[in-house]
Design an enzyme around this catalytic site. Structure first.
Site: not given
Lengths: 808, 509
Positions: B63, B82, B90, B95-96, B342, B475
């Site tokens: 993002a 950062e 993350n 996992g792409g 999930r 997120e």
């Protein structure tokens, strides 16, 4: 500096001093204060010397038994710590591996104060990203330098120069790889690292010239610069920097300058650090070197170029020759031959150090032991090149010079352990200025040979020097007599053995075939001996015969056992046998004593033969006696018997009726007779070569060597195979015929073995006069013991001889 | 050390005392600043800004980087902050997988899909707690978003993957099965555009002006996570806006246990260690509206036999849940639809009280790209027979065989009669030894909740109005996924709203 400001103001001396003391006090306060609190922590000193742990660490950080590390570099550390796990570079901080690799503190942090921050850019100044990626490409689980973050992460994510490195990956992963340098905990390191004091540098890296690190720092800039202020010649400056010692400081070797001013006034003398401080392996060698021991020379006497010597410079044979001949006479040592070749650029040829060594040139005293040692060690040097077929072919030299020498008496005796007694290479060729025999200046030129030979031999005729020190039996052009002698002897061997071995095999077959055919058959009247005949003994050999035979047996065995080790000098058992005989000297003595005994027997036999032919000087009838039944000379009946035997072998007739002496017994007799002629004469010549030079040319010694050697083989193998077959292994004799020892056998045996003699005895009515008592128990025991022992010894020697003949 | 060098330079005694005294005073001040309780108010406006940018982006994940690219491309100067020593957060260890509804790849495979179906799946999994407008936005923009990444050079595998909770296979998978494939291209783009990504830059506080506008940030440069004492304070001015893209708080034990006290230090997480809540907390302090912060997602596919996300999840997600079965080792029976969302799966496993076991055969593992490594690490185990497998995990063998036989029947019949699980078109009976198994035990994976945003990625304040100059994406923003985020929707969310946030900030919406 503050105190300088004080001084400039020109305060009175007392004030200066008090001020100075105060400042020093302040300094000391400041120095000790924080450091005492963290006494474990090293002080980072910006001009820290590599390997000098004490420059930062107050405490002992390496084992006390560890060699002094001052001035070591990483390569030197790793030369011992090479197979450790974890690697040495993983057990101390990165700053250390950098420092030891020549990257000083300022190399990363710059000269500024406070030190500059070191970022990844600084690292990349030396380390290339692609090299790092390649270096770890096979690291298990993942390449840490090319992860999902790509190859361009900050180095200090993992690698820390002054504290424990970390595995950044492992904040999410569980990778096992080691990140240099994680400062592996000492306990672990001690447990796993090789014990340092065992890793003696001399043993681990014997070929390395420098086995210890220099005693002081790599190159403290100041020290070097200060010296160079005066000592500015190129050999102390730019040339020195490029030299193999260029990483050292002047003061590494030149110690004792405590006060530069005094030094400059020449008030103090510098001292030299012994070269042995670093080059200890060589210095240990040099302790026994002739230059050190006798001439008391130092390293610098030859190594005059320590300041300018480049890595890998020198080291050529020519360089060594040139160095040696600054003292040693050029004319005497390097005018011709090997050295000349070397100086002309032939590296195949030998320079001084190839034969003498470099730092371990042995001191040879004038003792027999040292003479032997000297001869052997120099011969080893000669042989190492002259037996190298590739090298000699390349240089158009004789390919068999070593082999042909080893075929001669000199070579064999030397080989067997008598180097002090015979001529080696240098005895004839000299050690230096070696020239081919065709050159009049050569020591082995025919004109000069007498001088060579005289060094050992005396009382010889000039023709003595015609001896061939490198005789080649296979060269019919250069050595025709030798070649044909050898050829004749070999032909003789082949003929004799062919005939008798065939003869024996056929005999053996026939006898056993007959025995097998007659097995279980009831004895016929014919082959049951008359009972009385089996207990009635007659004499075959007199006391004189028996003693002669025993003397013959003993001297023969001794000759074989003392002679064959020289014939087969290179065989495995030669040395064993020599030692068994009581050493080389005793072996030679026994050989000669036995030879005298044999000679005596031979001459006595000749005397007996004459007496037999001409009894009471009576000449008449000698031909009759010569060809008569009692004679050991061949006659017509022998020819008939021989043919008869072959008929019998092939089932074409009965076994011939023999007289007193069978043809093979006569051959045995004559074999010794002939043998004595060849082997005895040649032996005498070899014993007294100088004397024989008045009669015969020197090359006859070579002929004698061949004849003696080959005849010995013939005699030994004939006796141990053919004679033993006839008297021990033949079916009717096995395990042995004892009458040569007891002197007597039964009438039945006489009748069976020599029927014609028996008939003749009956006819001449002499049988009764030959009758003897049965041999006594001691004499039978003696016969059995000596006989069997001789057979076994003979067969053992046969095996050894064939072993040597076939495999050496 | 510093003092020592000073002395060497010859400070006078007075000078020395002055210096050290100064240092001591500064230290005391800093100490009180850090040690004191977090203030209810943001930092004061500084007297002087150290640097200024049009747009300051907090966070260097999907993002944040998307926002920076868009802002810069819209003509604004931008910087990315950062706090960690590496970029990517993350996202770079993700996992792409990227949910795309109605994609060309689906068309090629003959899979019927639409943004509406994706939205439906999201809402269903999200227990209809989703802020529908936001969810709808990302569903509609999924195709555009993936094409945007492709325009940056990101490469995807040919086939789409079927992840749990999705009614059809629709997830793009990057060529290396890692989000790094996207992040590295974004980083390349950012670099190309001349935008700095400043690592070790820790945001201490959002600075608001008197009108409440986000005027800039108080940060620490040279911060060394997690050492609070490191770094030097700097003030960065944001002329147009601040984009908060600082991610979730899966690794923030303090904040996480406040929201869900079950998630103590005993629960592992798939996240990187920097997934902490300080920016979220400062945004709340700045007046942002909290949304569903206690909805913390556990990933059902992780293995208790390794750290973090590990590598065993690939087996579970690509084989066990798709071509195999997941059983309760105590009974040998299935206990849940392996492709349920999930939360359902994670909750079901947690209800067991012990790790579940996923099982697949040699046919089932064919899409597990890291099988060898997983076997080597012992996370996945290989068995010649089901009996051996049962023995290893203490599963009663007969019920296990019954379970597998039943599953094989369902495949024949074309329908999972027990849990109604979607059957893959290329599903085969589990009957080809060797058999493979892996244990499954959930780990904290995603924090659905966060601060409220609108469709323009503006942060909505407690005064029900957007906080001027403050934008959020990814997120940190709540509501998009409701109770449960579907797999592969996070990348989608981040790219769509990250880009939106960058555009909005640059346009000073």
């Amino acid at each position: 500096m503050t105190h300088k400001l004080f001084l400039k103001r020109g305060l009175p001396f007392g004030t200066k001093a008090i001020g100075l003391i105060f400042i020093i006090f302040l300094f000391s306060l400041f120095h000790t204060g924080p450091e005492e609190a963290f006494s474990q922590d090293p002080t980072r000193v910006r001009d820290a010397k590599p390997g000098n742990c004490a420059s930062c660490h107050k405490e002992q950080v390496i084992p006390s038994a560890h060699p002094d590390t001052s001035g070591m570099n990483l390569t030197q550390c790793l030369s011992c710590h090479k197979e450790e796990d974890p690697k040495l570079t993983n057990t101390f901080p990165l700053s250390h591996s950098h420092l030891l690799s020549g990257v000083s503190c300022a190399g990363c942090h710059g000269e500024a104060d406070p030190p500059e921050f070191v970022g990844t850019g600084t690292c990349l100044g030396c380390h290339k990203t692609e090299d790092l990626v390649a270096a770890t490409k096979d690291v298990k689980d993942a390449n840490p330098h090319d992860s999902h973050y790509g190859p361009e992460l900050d180095c200090d994510l993992c690698h820390h120069a002054h504290k424990e490195s970390e595995n950044f990956c492992n904040q999410c992963h569980e990778f096992d790889f080691v990140v240099p340098s994680p400062i592996v905990k000492p306990a672990k390191a001690v447990k796993r690292a090789a014990p340092v004091k065992d890793a003696a540098p001399v043993e681990t890296a014997p070929k390395k010239k420098m086995d210890r690190a220099p005693p002081d720092a790599g190159k403290p800039e100041e020290a070097v610069l200060n010296c160079r202020g005066c000592h500015s010649a190129p050999e102390y400056t730019e040339k020195f920097d490029r030299s193999v010692h260029g990483l050292l400081a002047c003061t590494t070797c030149h110690t004792g300058i405590e006060n530069v001013a005094q030094h400059m006034k020449k008030e103090t003398k510098t001292e030299l650090t012994p070269c042995a401080a670093c080059h200890s392996a060589i210095s240990v060698q040099f302790e026994d070197d002739v230059h050190g021991v006798e001439a008391k020379m130092t390293c610098a006497a030859c190594h005059t170029d320590v300041h300018i010597r480049m890595a890998g410079a020198g080291g050529t044979k020519a360089a060594v020759i040139n160095r040696c001949t600054t003292c040693h006479s050029k004319d005497q040592y390097v005018q011709f031959g090997h050295a000349k070749e070397v100086l002309q650029g032939n590296e195949d040829s030998a320079g001084c150090s190839d034969c003498h060594g470099l730092h371990d040139i042995a001191v040879f005293k004038e003792t027999i032991e040292d003479k032997a040692l000297q001869r052997e060690s120099f011969m080893a040097a000669c042989i190492s090149c002259h037996d190298n077929q590739e090298l000699v072919r390349r240089n158009n030299l004789s390919t068999d010079i070593v082999e042909s020498y080893e075929e001669t008496y000199h070579g064999k005796v030397l080989h067997i352990g008598f180097p002090e007694r015979v001529a080696g290479c240098a005895d004839c060729h000299n050690g230096h200025n070696i020239l081919p025999a065709t050159d009049p200046q050569s020591t082995v030129h025919p004109d000069n040979l007498i001088k060579d030979c005289k060094a050992c031999h005396s009382g010889f005729h000039a023709r003595f020097v015609k001896f061939e020190a490198h005789a080649d039996y296979s060269n019919s052009e250069r050595y025709p007599v030798l070649f044909w002698t050898n050829a004749f002897m070999i032909a003789l061997l082949v003929c004799v053995f062919f005939f008798f071995w065939v003869h024996s095999i056929l005999w053996w077959r026939k006898a056993y075939w007959k025995k097998w055919k007659d097995r279980g058959a009831a004895p016929t009247e014919e082959n049951i001996p008359f009972a009385l005949e089996t207990v009635l003994y007659v004499q075959r050999f007199s006391w004189r015969d028996r003693i002669m035979h025993i003397l013959l047996v003993v001297s023969f065995f001794l000759l074989v056992m003392t002679g064959f080790p020289i014939k087969y000098a290179e065989s495995a058992w030669a040395e064993v046998l020599i030692n068994l005989m009581g050493g080389p000297q005793m072996t030679g003595l026994l050989h000669r004593i036995s030879a005298i005994v044999l000679w005596a027997l031979f001459l006595y036999t000749c005397w007996l033969s004459l007496k037999f032919l001409f009894p009471k000087r009576q000449v008449r009838g000698w031909t009759k006696r010569l060809f008569g039944p009692e004679s050991l000379f061949f006659n017509k009946k022998d020819w008939e018997d021989l043919k008869g035997m072959f008929r019998w072998f092939f089932n074409r007739g009965e076994m011939p009726q023999f007289e007193r002496w069978t043809y093979w017994e006569k051959f045995d007799f004559f074999a010794v007779f002939w043998g004595m002629f060849v082997i005895g004469l040649s032996g005498l010549m070899l014993w007294l070569p100088e004397l024989f030079s008045y009669i015969l040319p020197g090359w006859m010694i070579n002929v004698a060597t061949v004849a003696h050697s080959e005849e010995a083989f013939l005699a030994a193998i004939f006796i141990f195979t053919v004679h033993f077959f006839h008297n021990h292994l033949a079916p009717n004799k096995f395990p042995m015929e004892s009458n040569i020892f007891t002197g007597r056998y039964t009438v039945a045996a006489l009748k069976e073995e020599r029927p014609e003699e028996y008939e003749r005895m009956i006819a001449e009515n002499r049988l009764a006069s030959l009758e003897r008592k049965a041999p006594s128990v001691p004499s039978r025991f003696f016969a059995a013991f000596v006989g069997i022992a001789a057979v076994l010894l003979g067969l053992l020697l046969t095996v050894l001889i064939f072993w040597a003949a076939l495999f050496y | 050390m510093k003092e020592k060098f000073d002395v060497k330079n010859g400070l006078t005694r007075r000078g020395f005392i002055k210096t050290t005294g100064g240092v001591a005073l500064a230290g005391m001040a800093a100490g009180s600043l850090f040690a004191g309780p977090l203030k209810a108010f943001g930092a004061e406006m500084p007297e002087k800004w150290d640097e200024e940018f049009d747009v300051i982006v907090v966070g260097s994940g999907f993002a944040g980087l998307a926002a920076a690219i868009e802002a810069k491309q819209a003509g604004s100067s931008a910087v990315v902050l950062e706090k960690m020593r590496v970029p990517g957060g993350n996202s770079i260890i993700n996992g792409g997988v990227f949910a795309v509804a109605g994609s060309p790849k689906q068309e090629a495979e003959g899979i019927k899909d639409s943004p509406e179906l994706l939205l439906e799946d999201m809402l269903k999994a999200g227990l209809y707690l989703n802020h529908v407008e936001l969810a709808k936005t990302i569903a509609e923009k999924s195709r555009e978003a993936v094409q945007w990444t492709e325009s940056l050079g990101v490469q995807y595998k040919d086939r789409v993957t079927h992840l749990g909770g999705h009614s059809v296979p629709r997830s793009y998978s990057t060529h290396n099965s890692s989000g790094s494939a996207i992040v590295t291209k974004q980083l390349d783009k950012v670099k190309e555009l001349g935008v700095d990504v400043r690592t070790q830059s820790y945001v201490m506080s959002i600075i608001q002006d008197k009108e409440g506008r986000a005027a800039g940030l108080k940060i620490k440069e040279g911060y060394r996570f997690p050492d609070e004492s490191t770094g030097t304070v700097k003030y960065l001015k944001a002329n147009k806006g601040v984009v908060l893209a600082s991610g979730g708080f899966g690794r923030d034990l303090y904040f996480r246990t406040i929201q869900d006290p079950k998630l103590t230090e005993n629960v592992d997480s798939t996240n990187q260690p920097g997934a902490t809540a300080e920016v979220l907390m400062d945004a709340l302090r700045s007046g942002a509206t909290p949304v569903q912060i206690s909805w913390i997602q556990l990933g059902p596919w992780t293995s208790p036999d390794e750290k973090g996300m590990g590598i065993g999840y690939v087996f579970n997600a690509m084989a066990g849940f798709v071509y195999g079965v997941m059983v309760d080792p105590e009974t040998g029976k299935r206990f849940i639809n392996e492709l349920a969302d999930r939360k359902i799966r994670a909750d079901a496993i947690i209800r067991l009280g012990h790790p579940a076991v996923t099982i697949a055969d040699s046919q089932g593992v064919r899409r597990v790209h890291n099988l060898d490594r997983a076997l080597e690490k012992g996370v996945v185990k290989k068995f010649d027979t089901l009996d051996a497998l049962a023995a290893e995990y203490n599963i009663p063998p007969e019920p296990l065989k019954e379970t597998i036989n039943a599953w094989n029947r369902y495949i024949k019949q074309g329908q999972d009669r027990e849990y109604g699980r979607y059957l893959q078109t290329d599903s085969e009976a589990i009957a080809n030894p060797p058999y493979y198994a892996c244990r499954a035990w959930p780990k904290v994976h995603h924090t659905m909740g966060g601060i409220q945003i609108n469709n323009k990625a503006q942060v909505i304040g407690l005064d029900k109005k957007p906080i001027p100059g403050l934008y959020a994406a990814g997120e940190i923003a709540g509501g998009v996924h409701g109770a449960v985020r579907l797999g592969s929707c996070a990348v989608l969310d981040c790219i769509v709203f990250g880009r939106t946030a960058g555009q909005s900030a640059a346009a000073k919406v």
